[in-house]
Design a protein around this motif. Structure first.
Motif, PDB file in Angstrom:
ATOM      1  N   LEU A  90       0.836  -1.203   0.000  1.00  0.00           N
ATOM      2  CA  LEU A  90       0.000   0.000   0.000  1.00  0.00           C
ATOM      3  C   LEU A  90       0.872   1.254   0.000  1.00  0.00           C
ATOM      4  CD1 LEU A  90      -2.995   1.011   0.259  1.00  0.00           C
ATOM      5  CD2 LEU A  90      -2.557   1.194   2.716  1.00  0.00           C
ATOM      6  N   ARG A  91       1.911   1.257   0.829  1.00  0.00           N
ATOM      7  CA  ARG A  91       2.807   2.425   0.910  1.00  0.00           C
ATOM      8  C   ARG A  91       3.552   2.652  -0.407  1.00  0.00           C
ATOM      9  NH1 ARG A  91       0.230   4.403   4.574  1.00  0.00           N
ATOM     10  NH2 ARG A  91       0.697   4.089   6.771  1.00  0.00           N
ATOM     11  N   LYS A  92       3.889   1.564  -1.088  1.00  0.00           N
ATOM     12  CA  LYS A  92       4.587   1.727  -2.369  1.00  0.00           C
ATOM     13  C   LYS A  92       3.659   2.331  -3.420  1.00  0.00           C
ATOM     14  CE  LYS A  92       8.347  -1.471  -1.670  1.00  0.00           C
ATOM     15  NZ  LYS A  92       9.174  -2.570  -2.147  1.00  0.00           N
ATOM     16  N   VAL A  93       2.408   1.912  -3.397  1.00  0.00           N
ATOM     17  CA  VAL A  93       1.437   2.512  -4.324  1.00  0.00           C
ATOM     18  C   VAL A  93       1.305   3.999  -4.001  1.00  0.00           C
ATOM     19  CG1 VAL A  93      -0.973   2.521  -5.085  1.00  0.00           C
ATOM     20  CG2 VAL A  93       0.187   0.339  -4.636  1.00  0.00           C
ATOM     21  N   GLU A  94       1.160   4.284  -2.715  1.00  0.00           N
ATOM     22  CA  GLU A  94       1.055   5.688  -2.290  1.00  0.00           C
ATOM     23  C   GLU A  94       2.248   6.498  -2.756  1.00  0.00           C
ATOM     24  OE1 GLU A  94      -1.075   5.098   2.030  1.00  0.00           O
ATOM     25  OE2 GLU A  94       0.666   6.401   1.918  1.00  0.00           O
ATOM     26  N   ARG A  95       3.433   5.907  -2.624  1.00  0.00           N
ATOM     27  CA  ARG A  95       4.655   6.647  -2.970  1.00  0.00           C
ATOM     28  C   ARG A  95       4.669   7.021  -4.445  1.00  0.00           C
ATOM     29  NH1 ARG A  95       9.768   3.307  -2.226  1.00  0.00           N
ATOM     30  NH2 ARG A  95       8.905   3.067  -0.146  1.00  0.00           N
ATOM     31  N   ILE A  96       4.267   6.070  -5.292  1.00  0.00           N
ATOM     32  CA  ILE A  96       4.241   6.348  -6.736  1.00  0.00           C
ATOM     33  C   ILE A  96       3.222   7.442  -7.042  1.00  0.00           C
ATOM     34  CG2 ILE A  96       3.559   5.352  -8.968  1.00  0.00           C
ATOM     35  CD1 ILE A  96       4.950   2.736  -8.015  1.00  0.00           C
ATOM     36  N   LEU A 119       2.743   1.647 -12.139  1.00  0.00           N
ATOM     37  CA  LEU A 119       2.181   0.568 -11.320  1.00  0.00           C
ATOM     38  C   LEU A 119       2.091  -0.745 -12.099  1.00  0.00           C
ATOM     39  CD1 LEU A 119      -0.653   2.595  -9.558  1.00  0.00           C
ATOM     40  CD2 LEU A 119       1.326   1.559  -8.434  1.00  0.00           C
ATOM     41  N   GLY A 120       2.369  -0.672 -13.391  1.00  0.00           N
ATOM     42  CA  GLY A 120       2.370  -1.889 -14.202  1.00  0.00           C
ATOM     43  C   GLY A 120       0.971  -2.434 -14.461  1.00  0.00           C
ATOM     44  N   LEU A 121      -0.016  -1.557 -14.494  1.00  0.00           N
ATOM     45  CA  LEU A 121      -1.393  -2.027 -14.695  1.00  0.00           C
ATOM     46  C   LEU A 121      -1.775  -1.991 -16.167  1.00  0.00           C
ATOM     47  CD1 LEU A 121      -2.972  -0.071 -11.719  1.00  0.00           C
ATOM     48  CD2 LEU A 121      -2.714  -2.563 -11.869  1.00  0.00           C
ATOM     49  N   ASP A 122      -2.600  -2.944 -16.581  1.00  0.00           N
ATOM     50  CA  ASP A 122      -3.206  -2.908 -17.913  1.00  0.00           C
ATOM     51  C   ASP A 122      -4.532  -2.154 -17.736  1.00  0.00           C
ATOM     52  OD1 ASP A 122      -4.048  -3.319 -20.468  1.00  0.00           O
ATOM     53  OD2 ASP A 122      -4.497  -5.457 -20.211  1.00  0.00           O
ATOM     54  N   TYR A 123      -4.577  -0.907 -18.192  1.00  0.00           N
ATOM     55  CA  TYR A 123      -5.710  -0.037 -17.884  1.00  0.00           C
ATOM     56  C   TYR A 123      -6.154   0.717 -19.122  1.00  0.00           C
ATOM     57  CZ  TYR A 123      -2.456   3.829 -18.315  1.00  0.00           C
ATOM     58  OH  TYR A 123      -1.561   4.721 -18.828  1.00  0.00           O
ATOM     59  N   ARG A 124      -7.324   1.293 -19.078  1.00  0.00           N
ATOM     60  CA  ARG A 124      -7.821   2.156 -20.150  1.00  0.00           C
ATOM     61  C   ARG A 124      -8.466   3.397 -19.554  1.00  0.00           C
ATOM     62  NH1 ARG A 124      -5.836  -1.430 -22.249  1.00  0.00           N
ATOM     63  NH2 ARG A 124      -6.358  -2.679 -24.053  1.00  0.00           N
ATOM     64  N   PRO A 125      -8.091   4.564 -20.055  1.00  0.00           N
ATOM     65  CA  PRO A 125      -8.881   5.752 -19.714  1.00  0.00           C
ATOM     66  C   PRO A 125     -10.126   5.748 -20.583  1.00  0.00           C
ATOM     67  CG  PRO A 125      -6.753   6.370 -20.738  1.00  0.00           C
ATOM     68  CD  PRO A 125      -6.950   4.888 -20.945  1.00  0.00           C
ATOM     69  N   VAL A 126     -11.272   5.994 -20.015  1.00  0.00           N
ATOM     70  CA  VAL A 126     -12.511   6.008 -20.793  1.00  0.00           C
ATOM     71  C   VAL A 126     -13.318   7.258 -20.457  1.00  0.00           C
ATOM     72  CG1 VAL A 126     -12.625   3.478 -20.800  1.00  0.00           C
ATOM     73  CG2 VAL A 126     -13.926   4.739 -19.100  1.00  0.00           C
ATOM     74  N   GLN A 127     -14.061   7.721 -21.434  1.00  0.00           N
ATOM     75  CA  GLN A 127     -14.968   8.834 -21.160  1.00  0.00           C
ATOM     76  C   GLN A 127     -16.034   8.371 -20.180  1.00  0.00           C
ATOM     77  OE1 GLN A 127     -16.756  10.585 -24.649  1.00  0.00           O
ATOM     78  NE2 GLN A 127     -14.941  10.070 -25.865  1.00  0.00           N
ATOM     79  N   ALA A 128     -16.361   9.235 -19.268  1.00  0.00           N
ATOM     80  CA  ALA A 128     -17.396   8.880 -18.298  1.00  0.00           C
ATOM     81  C   ALA A 128     -18.498   9.917 -18.354  1.00  0.00           C
ATOM     82  CB  ALA A 128     -16.798   8.822 -16.901  1.00  0.00           C
ATOM     83  N   ASP A 129     -19.635   9.503 -17.887  1.00  0.00           N
ATOM     84  CA  ASP A 129     -20.771  10.401 -17.892  1.00  0.00           C
ATOM     85  C   ASP A 129     -20.544  11.456 -16.813  1.00  0.00           C
ATOM     86  OD1 ASP A 129     -23.065  11.203 -18.944  1.00  0.00           O
ATOM     87  OD2 ASP A 129     -24.316   9.598 -18.144  1.00  0.00           O
ATOM     88  N   SER A 130     -20.696  12.704 -17.188  1.00  0.00           N
ATOM     89  CA  SER A 130     -20.453  13.730 -16.169  1.00  0.00           C
ATOM     90  C   SER A 130     -21.743  14.207 -15.527  1.00  0.00           C
ATOM     91  CB  SER A 130     -19.653  14.878 -16.758  1.00  0.00           C
ATOM     92  OG  SER A 130     -20.128  15.176 -18.044  1.00  0.00           O
ATOM     93  N   GLY A 131     -22.787  13.433 -15.732  1.00  0.00           N
ATOM     94  CA  GLY A 131     -24.038  13.640 -15.012  1.00  0.00           C
ATOM     95  C   GLY A 131     -24.599  15.041 -15.161  1.00  0.00           C
ATOM     96  N   ALA A 132     -25.006  15.569 -14.039  1.00  0.00           N
ATOM     97  CA  ALA A 132     -25.713  16.852 -14.036  1.00  0.00           C
ATOM     98  C   ALA A 132     -24.834  17.989 -14.543  1.00  0.00           C
ATOM     99  CB  ALA A 132     -26.185  17.158 -12.622  1.00  0.00           C
TER     100      ALA A 132
END
Ligand code: ATP
Ligand code: MG
Ligand code: MG
Ligand code: MG
Length: 569
Positions: A50-56, A188-201
């Motif tokens: 957890l601390r290593k994630v925080e540090r990054i 962090l070495g994650l396989d991730y995607r940024p995606v558009q999200a609904d910004s609601g109101a």
């Protein structure tokens, strides 16, 4: 660290109530322990990651120019009344009273507190733009805390809030944060995607979520096969052209239940009366605790003549369990959840529940903890997969006209949002512009689920023996396992020497000097997921070698004793 003096709290058995692999492995590896629903203690080993994630996260936020602050977890109600959220927020907000009877909440997020701070501290446009962040404990009284730290009630978030004179400046910082998030998730070495999200109101194309791809993800995201288009499913639906979906073809199979329930039973259970307009009622739940990804769907068919439930366990689908807000439920069923009395059910209603609850219901009806999600589907559906009920499905053209949509499951690990003037206006957060005129500031907010990332990483990095940490967030980078060190002074001495050498070179090393059988030590180091393992044995020492095995390697190799350091670098 010497394992003999360290809490290695590994478990052989998979805890029965842990449904997904990361939750199972975090418990089995001795990273966390449950205190109560959605409340977890981080044991020494888990805390290191957890601390290593925080540090990054901290390093990249600092690099972006954001300034770290630390705000209180407990917040006075007055600020939430000022923004209007004291009444709007609903059940996730944990409300507290102090000894004087004053209202407080345990912060689920910090827009109000930061806006209050900044309206007092910043006076001039010259001080803008400014971005403040913290890494801090949040509390959300989640309707269904589950999957360990993945959806906890108390969890650690990095939240940042930026302040601007105008929308252009907000755009710039938003882009900086988008890049910063990519840097963080790359490191962090994650396989991730940024995606558009609904910004609601708030509206506009003003929000992105960052999703780690994993079959256990609670969210669905849609990508184009041929362009950069990527959006979460709600956003994709908002953009998709409205049209009829082909009816799902799979026939409904009847599943043996101890007793078939009638529509009357269902409506009693749900607390809503049946109406002739009810065509389909879908009740779905998660896979069973056997870990099999799946969906239990109970489908009610027909109209007022309807009188049986049919059930089907759908293979291989880990469904999103998007929980409806009270408002959505009201919109879907025309009345507040749980309220009795005549209601109209204009659309099918999906009921989320765990397999355990579902079983309770089929066998004996337990009214607690059910949730309704309205689905915009206007005709009878013989068998509903959630994908079938959605407005957007795999293979659709994309909203941007290029390629077709692919739908995958994701874990939301980050969310960036242009808030505009929502809070600054409500709370009168202004600065003077260059003409001395008072201007309401533009704001952005940027969240990362720091503790959730630990679980999300395990979802992507494990095998049947345990966790496989990327070096960057491994609790220890190297394990030195000494064999029979309590009998062999040479092994003990060589292990100590190597331990000192690697530590001095800056490695995080766990020296497994426990008086345990080799098999026990190897299994623990693999379960814990330490990426590099060195074994010191009498046999190796006689040949002047150590045995090396990378956590992903299938084969071991011998390396010269004196080369250990250069080998690891
Ligand atoms: P979710 O959709 O999963 O409920 P959210 O959209 O409510 O998340 P945000 O308000 O966007 O969450 O908060 C920022 C980040 O905090 C999320 O992207 C997520 O990574 C993390 N987070 C939110 N809720 C939890 C939780 N209950 N447990 C752990 N992390 C969480
Ligand atoms: Mg949430
Ligand atoms: Mg979300
Ligand atoms: Mg979010």
């Amino acid at each position: 660290m010497r394992a003999s003096r360290y809490l290695i709290a590994t478990l052989k058995e998979t805890p029965a109530d842990a449904e997904i692999i990361s939750h199972q492995l975090m418990l089995r590896a001795g990273m966390i322990r449950k205190l109560a629903a959605g409340l977890y203690t981080w044991l020494p080993l888990g805390l290191r990651t957890l601390r290593k994630v925080e540090r990054i996260v901290r390093e990249e936020m600092d690099k972006s120019g954001a300034q770290e602050v630390l705000m209180p977890a407990v917040q006075p109600a007055e600020l939430w009344q000022e923004s209007g959220r004291w009444t709007q927020y609903g059940g996730e907000l944990l409300r507290l009273n102090d000894r004087h009877g004053r209202d407080f909440c345990f912060g689920p997020t910090h827009e109000e507190v930061i806006t209050d701070l900044i309206r007092n501290e910043l006076k001039s446009y010259k001080e803008l733009p400014a971005n403040f962040y913290q890494i801090q404990t949040k509390f959300r009284d989640e309707r269904r805390p589950r999957f360990g730290v993945m959806r906890a009630r108390e969890f650690i978030m990095k939240d940042a809030y930026s302040f601007h004179l105008d929308a252009e400046s907000l755009d710039e910082t938003y882009q900086v944060m988008h890049r910063t998030y990519c840097n963080i998730f790359d490191r962090l070495g994650l396989d991730y995607r940024p995606v558009q999200a609904d910004s609601g109101a708030i509206g506009g194309n003003a929000s992105h979520e960052f999703h780690v791809l994993a079959a256990s993800g609670e969210d669905a995201i849609a990508f184009s096969t041929e362009s950069d288009y990527a959006a979460n499913i709600e956003k994709a639906e908002a953009l998709a052209p409205a049209g009829e979906r082909p009816a799902p073809t799979e026939p409904l199979r009847e599943v043996a239940t101890p007793e078939q329930k009638t529509i009357g039973d269902i409506s009693d259970f749900l607390g809503v009366a049946p109406r002739r307009t009810v065509k389909t009622l879908v009740v779905r739940g998660e896979a069973g605790t056997d870990g099999e990804a799946g969906l239990v769907a109970l489908v009610l068919r027909g109209d007022h003549t309807l009188n049986t439930i049919k059930a089907e366990k759908l293979p291989g689908v880990a469904e999103p369990l998007t929980l409806a807000t009270d408002e959505e439920i009201r919109n879907a069923i025309g009345c507040a959840p749980g309220s009795l009395g005549p209601v109209n059910l204009p659309v099918p209603v999906i009921v989320d529940r765990s397999a355990a609850h579902l079983a309770d219901f089929i066998c004996g009806a337990n009214r607690d903890g059910y949730h309704l999600t309205g689905v915009n589907w206007e005709r009878d559906v013989p068998l509903a997969r959630v994908e079938d009920l959605r407005n957007v499905v795999e293979g659709d053209p994309s909203p941007d006209g290029k390629g077709t949509l692919e739908i995958r499951r994701g874990i939301e690990v980050g969310h960036i949002f242009k808030l505009g003037k929502k809070y600054s206006e409500a709370m009168n957060a202004t600065v003077l512009d260059e003409h001395g005129k008072s201007v309401v500031m533009e704001m952005g907010c940027y969240g990362i689920g720091v503790s959730r990332i630990v679980a999300a990483s395990i979802e992507q990095n494990h095998d049947d023996r345990g966790i496989i940490w990327p070096d960057a967030i491994a609790p220890f980078e190297v394990a030195i396992v000494t064999l029979n060190a309590h009998k062999s002074a040479a092994v003990a001495e060589a292990g100590e020497k190597l331990y000192e050498q690697l530590r001095q070179a800056g490695f995080d090393v766990l020296l497994d000097d426990r008086n345990e059988r080799p098999g026990v030590k190897f299994a623990d180091m693999e379960l814990i997921g330490i990426p590099h393992r060195l074994v010191v044995s009498d046999r190796g020492l006689a040949a002047g070698t150590l045995e090396y095995k990378g956590r992903r390697d299938t084969d071991k190799q011998d390396i010269p004793l004196e080369d250990a350091l250069s080998f690891l670098i």
